[in-house]
Design a protein around this motif. Structure first.
Motif, PDB file in Angstrom:
ATOM      1  N   LEU A  46       0.848  -1.182   0.000  1.00  0.00           N
ATOM      2  CA  LEU A  46       0.000   0.000   0.000  1.00  0.00           C
ATOM      3  C   LEU A  46       0.888   1.236   0.000  1.00  0.00           C
ATOM      4  CD1 LEU A  46      -1.627  -2.296   1.673  1.00  0.00           C
ATOM      5  CD2 LEU A  46      -3.149  -0.420   2.185  1.00  0.00           C
ATOM      6  N   SER A  47       0.523   2.212  -0.787  1.00  0.00           N
ATOM      7  CA  SER A  47       1.242   3.480  -0.802  1.00  0.00           C
ATOM      8  C   SER A  47       0.231   4.603  -0.962  1.00  0.00           C
ATOM      9  CB  SER A  47       2.281   3.514  -1.925  1.00  0.00           C
ATOM     10  OG  SER A  47       1.676   3.251  -3.168  1.00  0.00           O
ATOM     11  N   VAL A  48       0.584   5.758  -0.444  1.00  0.00           N
ATOM     12  CA  VAL A  48      -0.293   6.923  -0.568  1.00  0.00           C
ATOM     13  C   VAL A  48       0.297   7.848  -1.620  1.00  0.00           C
ATOM     14  CG1 VAL A  48       0.774   8.200   1.345  1.00  0.00           C
ATOM     15  CG2 VAL A  48      -1.558   8.713   0.681  1.00  0.00           C
ATOM     16  N   ASP A  77       1.445 -15.063   4.340  1.00  0.00           N
ATOM     17  CA  ASP A  77       1.918 -16.406   4.702  1.00  0.00           C
ATOM     18  C   ASP A  77       1.338 -16.834   6.041  1.00  0.00           C
ATOM     19  OD1 ASP A  77       3.485 -14.688   6.198  1.00  0.00           O
ATOM     20  OD2 ASP A  77       5.311 -15.853   5.982  1.00  0.00           O
ATOM     21  N   VAL A  78       1.006 -15.887   6.918  1.00  0.00           N
ATOM     22  CA  VAL A  78       0.227 -16.156   8.121  1.00  0.00           C
ATOM     23  C   VAL A  78      -1.167 -15.621   7.812  1.00  0.00           C
ATOM     24  CG1 VAL A  78      -0.064 -15.652  10.573  1.00  0.00           C
ATOM     25  CG2 VAL A  78       2.239 -15.918   9.625  1.00  0.00           C
ATOM     26  N   PRO A  79      -2.169 -16.482   7.693  1.00  0.00           N
ATOM     27  CA  PRO A  79      -3.488 -16.037   7.242  1.00  0.00           C
ATOM     28  C   PRO A  79      -4.070 -14.859   8.025  1.00  0.00           C
ATOM     29  CG  PRO A  79      -3.403 -18.427   7.268  1.00  0.00           C
ATOM     30  CD  PRO A  79      -2.120 -17.937   7.888  1.00  0.00           C
ATOM     31  N   ASP A  80      -3.794 -14.794   9.331  1.00  0.00           N
ATOM     32  CA  ASP A  80      -4.330 -13.687  10.135  1.00  0.00           C
ATOM     33  C   ASP A  80      -3.702 -12.345   9.768  1.00  0.00           C
ATOM     34  OD1 ASP A  80      -5.988 -15.390  11.464  1.00  0.00           O
ATOM     35  OD2 ASP A  80      -4.725 -15.549  13.263  1.00  0.00           O
ATOM     36  N   ASP A  81      -2.515 -12.361   9.148  1.00  0.00           N
ATOM     37  CA  ASP A  81      -1.817 -11.117   8.799  1.00  0.00           C
ATOM     38  C   ASP A  81      -2.153 -10.613   7.394  1.00  0.00           C
ATOM     39  OD1 ASP A  81      -0.615 -11.298  11.247  1.00  0.00           O
ATOM     40  OD2 ASP A  81       1.286 -12.059  10.487  1.00  0.00           O
ATOM     41  N   ALA A  82      -3.028 -11.314   6.683  1.00  0.00           N
ATOM     42  CA  ALA A  82      -3.349 -10.926   5.304  1.00  0.00           C
ATOM     43  C   ALA A  82      -4.123  -9.612   5.286  1.00  0.00           C
ATOM     44  CB  ALA A  82      -4.169 -12.017   4.631  1.00  0.00           C
ATOM     45  N   TYR A  83      -3.825  -8.798   4.291  1.00  0.00           N
ATOM     46  CA  TYR A  83      -4.516  -7.520   4.102  1.00  0.00           C
ATOM     47  C   TYR A  83      -6.008  -7.772   3.857  1.00  0.00           C
ATOM     48  CZ  TYR A  83      -6.351  -3.573   1.467  1.00  0.00           C
ATOM     49  OH  TYR A  83      -7.140  -2.557   1.005  1.00  0.00           O
ATOM     50  N   GLU A  84      -6.844  -6.972   4.504  1.00  0.00           N
ATOM     51  CA  GLU A  84      -8.295  -7.093   4.325  1.00  0.00           C
ATOM     52  C   GLU A  84      -8.886  -5.854   3.651  1.00  0.00           C
ATOM     53  OE1 GLU A  84     -11.811  -9.055   4.381  1.00  0.00           O
ATOM     54  OE2 GLU A  84      -9.945  -9.891   5.141  1.00  0.00           O
ATOM     55  N   ILE A 110      -5.912   0.716   8.152  1.00  0.00           N
ATOM     56  CA  ILE A 110      -5.750  -0.530   7.416  1.00  0.00           C
ATOM     57  C   ILE A 110      -6.169  -1.676   8.323  1.00  0.00           C
ATOM     58  CG2 ILE A 110      -4.132  -2.041   6.215  1.00  0.00           C
ATOM     59  CD1 ILE A 110      -2.359   0.465   5.795  1.00  0.00           C
ATOM     60  N   GLU A 111      -6.968  -2.587   7.783  1.00  0.00           N
ATOM     61  CA  GLU A 111      -7.432  -3.736   8.558  1.00  0.00           C
ATOM     62  C   GLU A 111      -6.868  -5.014   7.953  1.00  0.00           C
ATOM     63  OE1 GLU A 111     -11.586  -5.915   9.940  1.00  0.00           O
ATOM     64  OE2 GLU A 111     -11.667  -3.977   8.935  1.00  0.00           O
ATOM     65  N   VAL A 112      -6.466  -5.955   8.828  1.00  0.00           N
ATOM     66  CA  VAL A 112      -5.986  -7.259   8.366  1.00  0.00           C
ATOM     67  C   VAL A 112      -7.050  -8.310   8.665  1.00  0.00           C
ATOM     68  CG1 VAL A 112      -3.529  -6.714   8.493  1.00  0.00           C
ATOM     69  CG2 VAL A 112      -4.688  -7.630  10.504  1.00  0.00           C
ATOM     70  N   ALA A 113      -6.825  -9.548   8.207  1.00  0.00           N
ATOM     71  CA  ALA A 113      -7.841 -10.601   8.241  1.00  0.00           C
ATOM     72  C   ALA A 113      -8.386 -10.905   9.637  1.00  0.00           C
ATOM     73  CB  ALA A 113      -7.282 -11.875   7.611  1.00  0.00           C
ATOM     74  N   GLN A 147       3.378   9.513   8.582  1.00  0.00           N
ATOM     75  CA  GLN A 147       4.278   9.660   9.723  1.00  0.00           C
ATOM     76  C   GLN A 147       4.701   8.303  10.269  1.00  0.00           C
ATOM     77  OE1 GLN A 147       2.152  12.289  12.369  1.00  0.00           O
ATOM     78  NE2 GLN A 147       2.586  14.081  11.116  1.00  0.00           N
ATOM     79  N   THR A 148       3.900   7.273  10.009  1.00  0.00           N
ATOM     80  CA  THR A 148       4.247   5.902  10.380  1.00  0.00           C
ATOM     81  C   THR A 148       3.858   4.991   9.221  1.00  0.00           C
ATOM     82  OG1 THR A 148       2.105   5.520  11.412  1.00  0.00           O
ATOM     83  CG2 THR A 148       3.895   6.266  12.853  1.00  0.00           C
ATOM     84  N   THR A 149       4.405   3.785   9.224  1.00  0.00           N
ATOM     85  CA  THR A 149       4.027   2.765   8.234  1.00  0.00           C
ATOM     86  C   THR A 149       3.762   1.475   8.983  1.00  0.00           C
ATOM     87  OG1 THR A 149       6.315   2.111   7.855  1.00  0.00           O
ATOM     88  CG2 THR A 149       5.403   3.796   6.389  1.00  0.00           C
ATOM     89  N   ALA A 150       3.148   0.520   8.283  1.00  0.00           N
ATOM     90  CA  ALA A 150       2.853  -0.789   8.901  1.00  0.00           C
ATOM     91  C   ALA A 150       3.460  -1.879   8.027  1.00  0.00           C
ATOM     92  CB  ALA A 150       1.347  -0.988   9.010  1.00  0.00           C
ATOM     93  N   ALA A 151       3.980  -2.916   8.668  1.00  0.00           N
ATOM     94  CA  ALA A 151       4.544  -4.041   7.937  1.00  0.00           C
ATOM     95  C   ALA A 151       4.342  -5.309   8.753  1.00  0.00           C
ATOM     96  CB  ALA A 151       6.022  -3.813   7.663  1.00  0.00           C
ATOM     97  N   LEU A 152       3.757  -6.327   8.115  1.00  0.00           N
ATOM     98  CA  LEU A 152       3.603  -7.624   8.735  1.00  0.00           C
ATOM     99  C   LEU A 152       4.279  -8.667   7.847  1.00  0.00           C
ATOM    100  CD1 LEU A 152      -0.090  -7.585  10.015  1.00  0.00           C
ATOM    101  CD2 LEU A 152       1.999  -7.406  11.358  1.00  0.00           C
ATOM    102  N   ASN A 153       5.368  -9.245   8.349  1.00  0.00           N
ATOM    103  CA  ASN A 153       6.106 -10.313   7.673  1.00  0.00           C
ATOM    104  C   ASN A 153       6.680  -9.888   6.331  1.00  0.00           C
ATOM    105  OD1 ASN A 153       5.417 -12.132   9.770  1.00  0.00           O
ATOM    106  ND2 ASN A 153       3.426 -12.434   8.821  1.00  0.00           N
TER     107      ASN A 153
END
Length: 192
Positions: free
Chosen positions: A125-127, A146-153, A165-168, A185-191
């Motif tokens: 995701l980028s703005v 790769d971890v289903p709970d961390d998938a972008y929703e 931003i919401e994940v699964a 001002q911040t970013t998010a990253a999962l795996n």
């Protein structure tokens, strides 16, 4: 008596050095400008062009052995750049998923890419702040499934300069954009 290279060879050599420098700059420095990010972000193609310009400049060299040596090295460099570029393209290709419009002049860009050799994928995701030739884009987050709970929703605008931003699994990540530049001002990253 000294030997001077023909002007054509000197011009081609200078163009080769400039193109090689641009290739290195693009490879090591990621620009915020959309124009540069999308249209000049081809370091391997620029490297091939630099090698071909060097081979063209070598035609004007006086000594045959040096002309052949420089040409062979330039062709080998071109082949190496093409090979590494094609491998990099295979593993870093992204698919455009779409945009989420926000308050003018902002929108969020969604892209998907494979995550290594497996079936997993990464959502990027980028703005983007639209401004014609001076449009800018900044990374907002990436989510590996790769971890289903961390998938972008989903992603949604929660205000004129805030995004959620919401994940699964229902977790949310709130981000605030700088009111003057639009840079997160911040970013998010999962795996990622």
């Amino acid at each position: 008596m000294g030997y001077a290279m023909p002007v054509r060879s000197l011009v081609l050599l200078a163009a080769s050095l400039c193109t090689g420098g641009l290739a290195a700059l693009v490879y090591f420095h990621d620009s915020d400008l959309v124009l540069l990010r999308e249209h000049l972000n081809h370091p391997f193609a620029l490297g091939v062009l630099a090698c071909l310009l060097t081979a063209s400049a070598a035609i004007g060299l006086r000594w045959k052995w040096l002309r052949i040596l420089v040409s062979v090295l330039a062709v080998l460099g071109s082949c190496a750049a093409l090979f590494v570029g094609s491998v990099a393209l295979m593993f870093t290709s992204t698919e455009e998923v779409g945009f989420v419009d926000g308050p003018d002049p902002y929108r969020i860009r969604l892209q998907r890419s494979p995550a290594g050799l497996g079936p997993d994928s990464v959502m990027w995701l980028s703005v983007r702040r639209d401004g014609g030739l001076l449009s800018r884009e900044w990374d907002l987050g990436c989510f590996n499934d790769d971890v289903p709970d961390d998938a972008y929703e989903s992603v949604r605008w929660t205000g004129p300069s805030s995004v959620e931003i919401e994940v699964a699994d229902g977790r949310t990540f709130s981000m605030i954009l700088d009111p003057t530049s639009g840079r997160p001002q911040t970013t998010a990253a999962l795996n990622c």
